[in-house]
Motif scaffolding. Sequence first.
Motif, PDB file in Angstrom:
ATOM      1  N   UNK A 112       1.194  -1.111   0.263  1.00  0.00           N
ATOM      2  CA  UNK A 112      -0.169   0.167   0.269  1.00  0.00           C
ATOM      3  C   UNK A 112       0.709   1.223  -0.065  1.00  0.00           C
ATOM      4  N   UNK A 113       2.186   1.680   0.510  1.00  0.00           N
ATOM      5  CA  UNK A 113       2.893   2.558   0.225  1.00  0.00           C
ATOM      6  C   UNK A 113       4.205   2.424  -0.167  1.00  0.00           C
ATOM      7  N   UNK A 114       5.078   1.184  -0.357  1.00  0.00           N
ATOM      8  CA  UNK A 114       5.880   1.506  -1.169  1.00  0.00           C
ATOM      9  C   UNK A 114       5.384   1.061  -2.775  1.00  0.00           C
ATOM     10  N   UNK A 115       4.164   0.648  -2.156  1.00  0.00           N
ATOM     11  CA  UNK A 115       3.902   0.041  -3.972  1.00  0.00           C
ATOM     12  C   UNK A 115       3.362   1.319  -4.966  1.00  0.00           C
ATOM     13  N   UNK A 116       2.902   2.673  -4.134  1.00  0.00           N
ATOM     14  CA  UNK A 116       2.266   3.664  -4.185  1.00  0.00           C
ATOM     15  C   UNK A 116       3.652   4.292  -4.654  1.00  0.00           C
TER      16      UNK A 116
END
Length: 249
Positions: A112-116
């Motif tokens: 959710x964070x690193x993917x974005x």
Amino acid sequence: MKGKVAVITGATSGFGKGTAEVLAARGVKVVISGRRKEPGENLVADIRAKGGEAMFTYADVNDEASVKALVNRAVEKYGRLDLAVNNAGISTEGAKIAESETARFQEMIQTNVLGVYFGMKYQIQQMLKNGGGSIVNLASIAGLNGIPYTGAYCATKHAVVGLTKAGALDYATQGIRINAVAPGAAKTDIIVKAITQGVYDEPSIAAMHPMARMGLPHEIVNGIVWLLSDEASFVTGHVLNVDGGFQAK
């Protein structure tokens, strides 16, 4: 929007799929990405059957190299990148913080964070070469509030809001707009299946929203598409609530 090129992560179902369909109908060349090849290829076939232009590319947002390759493939195929939707995300646990599992929190941070972050990083690099572009990140009502039993998920979606706002300021004078959509609970295929199986109780979910119902996928997609479009040309760093009044409580 006709003739523009878009990349969408997590586009084989839900909001990502709906966004791909609407953009393709408006003449956008859509690069559909995800980890499930069969539904991705089926979506491409449906879009092409309706006269649209699309391609499927496998991409795992947990892997920085995979996200970079996704953007590169889009540019190799269509020559540029104008629009991007960072839609891929997961919610793997409902628990109070003291009872939650660290490994599940780490999984959500990764996706959710690193993917974005990975998506924005390489999308922006390409858009700077084009002279501009528009990015929409999928946040959540959980990214603007605390919601019981979702501490880890809330934290990741708050991070998405932070990335959105900081990125918007970083590139505000360089033709790149970065916004987010914060959906309420919506009747995606996954949620409908969970309701049918008794995992969720629809009346209870509906009651969380002042409109006393769940959202429909196209209602969230409409918000995403508007933010991507030139109709929102003076909008950046904004989190659009598409939540049946949840934030107004």
